[in-house]
Design an enzyme around this catalytic site. Sequence first.
Site, PDB file in Angstrom:
ATOM      1  CD  GLU A  85     164.114 -39.248 -80.565  1.00 13.93           C
ATOM      2  OE1 GLU A  85     163.042 -38.777 -79.623  1.00 13.93           O
ATOM      3  OE2 GLU A  85     164.468 -38.334 -80.896  1.00 13.93           O
ATOM      4  N   GLY A 107     167.329 -20.966 -77.514  1.00  9.17           N
ATOM      5  CA  GLY A 107     167.516 -20.138 -76.549  1.00  9.17           C
ATOM      6  C   GLY A 107     167.481 -18.602 -77.024  1.00  9.17           C
TER       7      GLY A 107
HETATM    8  C1  LIG Z   1     169.728 -34.466 -82.701  1.00  9.76           C
HETATM    9  C2  LIG Z   1     168.978 -33.560 -81.511  1.00  9.76           C
HETATM   10  C3  LIG Z   1     167.804 -33.945 -80.944  1.00  9.76           C
HETATM   11  C4  LIG Z   1     167.174 -33.398 -79.960  1.00  9.76           C
HETATM   12  N1  LIG Z   1     165.998 -33.791 -79.502  1.00  9.76           N
HETATM   13  C5  LIG Z   1     165.579 -32.921 -78.558  1.00  9.76           C
HETATM   14  C6  LIG Z   1     164.165 -33.125 -78.120  1.00  9.76           C
HETATM   15  O1  LIG Z   1     163.366 -34.120 -78.832  1.00  9.76           O
HETATM   16  N2  LIG Z   1     163.314 -32.566 -77.127  1.00  9.76           N
HETATM   17  C7  LIG Z   1     164.211 -31.600 -76.590  1.00  9.76           C
HETATM   18  O2  LIG Z   1     163.712 -30.584 -75.714  1.00  9.76           O
HETATM   19  N3  LIG Z   1     165.490 -31.346 -76.736  1.00  9.76           N
HETATM   20  C8  LIG Z   1     166.041 -31.820 -77.876  1.00  9.76           C
HETATM   21  N4  LIG Z   1     167.527 -31.760 -78.172  1.00  9.76           N
HETATM   22  C9  LIG Z   1     168.099 -30.587 -77.531  1.00  9.76           C
HETATM   23  C10 LIG Z   1     167.861 -29.225 -77.933  1.00  9.76           C
HETATM   24  O3  LIG Z   1     167.612 -29.489 -79.186  1.00  9.76           O
HETATM   25  C11 LIG Z   1     168.939 -28.250 -77.279  1.00  9.76           C
HETATM   26  O4  LIG Z   1     168.806 -28.374 -75.888  1.00  9.76           O
HETATM   27  C12 LIG Z   1     168.533 -26.839 -77.592  1.00  9.76           C
HETATM   28  O5  LIG Z   1     168.627 -26.644 -79.261  1.00  9.76           O
HETATM   29  C13 LIG Z   1     169.710 -25.708 -77.139  1.00  9.76           C
HETATM   30  O6  LIG Z   1     169.348 -24.628 -77.569  1.00  9.76           O
HETATM   31  P1  LIG Z   1     170.257 -23.297 -77.351  1.00  9.76           P
HETATM   32  O7  LIG Z   1     169.545 -22.231 -78.206  1.00  9.76           O
HETATM   33  O8  LIG Z   1     171.104 -23.688 -76.502  1.00  9.76           O
HETATM   34  O9  LIG Z   1     171.223 -24.147 -78.832  1.00  9.76           O
HETATM   35  P2  LIG Z   1     171.194 -24.353 -80.283  1.00  9.76           P
HETATM   36  O10 LIG Z   1     169.409 -24.696 -80.466  1.00  9.76           O
HETATM   37  O11 LIG Z   1     171.902 -25.592 -80.700  1.00  9.76           O
HETATM   38  O12 LIG Z   1     171.336 -23.074 -81.079  1.00  9.76           O
HETATM   39  C14 LIG Z   1     172.915 -22.768 -81.266  1.00  9.76           C
HETATM   40  C15 LIG Z   1     172.931 -21.698 -82.356  1.00  9.76           C
HETATM   41  O13 LIG Z   1     174.201 -21.331 -82.293  1.00  9.76           O
HETATM   42  C16 LIG Z   1     174.670 -21.153 -83.642  1.00  9.76           C
HETATM   43  N5  LIG Z   1     176.157 -21.226 -83.474  1.00  9.76           N
HETATM   44  C17 LIG Z   1     176.809 -21.981 -82.768  1.00  9.76           C
HETATM   45  N6  LIG Z   1     178.208 -21.611 -82.840  1.00  9.76           N
HETATM   46  C18 LIG Z   1     178.136 -20.243 -83.392  1.00  9.76           C
HETATM   47  C19 LIG Z   1     179.251 -19.627 -83.632  1.00  9.76           C
HETATM   48  N7  LIG Z   1     180.615 -19.926 -83.498  1.00  9.76           N
HETATM   49  N8  LIG Z   1     178.839 -18.542 -84.486  1.00  9.76           N
HETATM   50  C20 LIG Z   1     177.639 -18.188 -84.929  1.00  9.76           C
HETATM   51  N9  LIG Z   1     176.741 -18.972 -84.731  1.00  9.76           N
HETATM   52  C21 LIG Z   1     176.891 -20.207 -83.908  1.00  9.76           C
HETATM   53  C22 LIG Z   1     174.259 -22.378 -84.262  1.00  9.76           C
HETATM   54  O14 LIG Z   1     174.360 -22.132 -85.641  1.00  9.76           O
HETATM   55  C23 LIG Z   1     172.788 -22.379 -83.601  1.00  9.76           C
HETATM   56  O15 LIG Z   1     171.715 -21.781 -84.629  1.00  9.76           O
HETATM   57  C24 LIG Z   1     168.034 -32.253 -79.325  1.00  9.76           C
HETATM   58  C25 LIG Z   1     169.283 -31.974 -79.679  1.00  9.76           C
HETATM   59  C26 LIG Z   1     169.653 -32.787 -80.886  1.00  9.76           C
HETATM   60  C27 LIG Z   1     171.372 -32.246 -81.455  1.00  9.76           C
END
Ligand SMILES: Cc1cc2nc3c(=O)[nH]c(=O)nc-3n(C[C@H](O)[C@H](O)[C@H](O)COP(=O)(O)OP(=O)(O)OC[C@H]3O[C@@H](n4cnc5c(N)ncnc54)[C@H](O)[C@@H]3O)c2cc1C
Length: 422
Positions: free
Chosen positions: A167, A12
């Site tokens: 997986e 995101g």
């Molecule tokens: C093992 C695994 C497998 C997955 N497989 C799939 C898949 O096959 N297909 C699919 O579509 N989705 C998959 N997902 C889900 C997908 O990865 C998430 O829905 C997606 O990453 C969400 O994006 P995001 O930006 O909300 O959060 P994230 O990608 O989790 O990013 C959050 C970021 O915030 C940072 N952060 C967190 N807390 C703090 C803080 N306090 N201070 C500073 N930085 C912080 C973290 O370091 C990270 O970089 C999977 C998830 C996991 C865990």
Amino acid sequence: MQRIVILGAGFGGLFAAQGLARAAADLTVVDRHNYHLFQPLLYQVATAGLAPSDVAWPIRSILSRQKNTTVLLDEVVDIAVDRHQVILRRETVPFDYLVVATGARHSYFGHEDWAETAPGLKSIDDATQIRRRILTAFEQAEMTADAAERARLLRFVIVGGGATGVELAGTIAELAHRTLAADFRHIDPRAAKILLVEAGPRLLPFLSEASSSYARRALERLGVEVRLGAPVTACDALGVTIGEERVGSATVIWAAGVAASPAARWLDAPCDRAGRVIVEPDLSLAGNPDIFVIGDAASVTTEAGSPVPGIAPAAKQQGRYVADVIARRIAGRPAAEAFRYRHAGYLATIGRRSAVIEFPRLKVTGWLAWWIWGIAHIYFLVGVPSPFIVSIRWLWEYLTYGRGARLITGDHPHDKIGGPAA
Ligand SMILES: Cc1cc2nc3c(=O)[nH]c(=O)nc-3n(C[C@H](O)[C@H](O)[C@H](O)COP(=O)(O)OP(=O)(O)OC[C@H]3O[C@@H](n4cnc5c(N)ncnc54)[C@H](O)[C@@H]3O)c2cc1C
């Protein structure tokens, strides 16, 4: 110059930052890691198929061409909503617009002490820790003369039958039964038992019953024992308790629960049961139109009223959308329409021969689904550095049964050769 702060450089946050590359604003991206992680392939690092550098890239280098963007390696500890400031561990950063994209973390449903013995899979450190535990268990089994202890070391328990659990179970089965089969002299790695435990009535609950049943049969063909309706009631260094039954295991992996990052607490905002912040139709916070929450940290509903799933495409779409909302406001252009989620489908692999895919109008299972899954992930990789090289490495790993990344690295008393320290 307007100041935009983005917290988190996951799917995101990164897509929001890239969408604001041309905005006439100072953009600051904060993450506690220096890398953007491609979580969908993280299980391959945990099971020694890919190396960490194949699935993670420095945020700084991804955004290096964006001249309006500063990257801060720091951790968010709070947000002063009224003062429009983010409190980081090392400094306080003011903002005019804020995008909170800090994702989710594991939930042990009130049993946080289980985290020590049953690591979850969320970061590179988690993946290398799980890899170390799996490989160390085989090494310890090779050395022990005690048959019961050998059986415990060669039993792998995965808790949670969602996509990550499925997986991991399929890949650990292939690791034990194929990749490592000829590598040991005193044990037969093919004797390893892989147990996938799910409290609910079926695997992959977001898919249809037919796809769930297919996944179960495909896992069983790989030698995985699947237990459904089986809640884990205790977990410690020697194994797990499933209902009333004690199961000895040296390697328990937690893939059961997800809770949002503490964004709701930082923002003092209403949230759903998983801690996701409830947002307005434009993904902003009620009463604070300059603060947005996206991705796994946000609770968003589709036009039909169902929850937007916590998957990468949803986070990317939300990142792109808030970038557009903010860019329009800064440029004085008309406001964007409400966020609309476009669901492309669900995918999950079962080992290297099988997958289940449910597109909105088409269901595919088997090897064809595996190849569609593979091609879709190569497509997802577009936008990260060197997607072609990662795809080639990944193909190599597929053809060679992952001979590349079987390294035991790092140090933790739990998985020391010879067992936990007394
Ligand atoms: C093992 C695994 C497998 C997955 N497989 C799939 C898949 O096959 N297909 C699919 O579509 N989705 C998959 N997902 C889900 C997908 O990865 C998430 O829905 C997606 O990453 C969400 O994006 P995001 O930006 O909300 O959060 P994230 O990608 O989790 O990013 C959050 C970021 O915030 C940072 N952060 C967190 N807390 C703090 C803080 N306090 N201070 C500073 N930085 C912080 C973290 O370091 C990270 O970089 C999977 C998830 C996991 C865990």
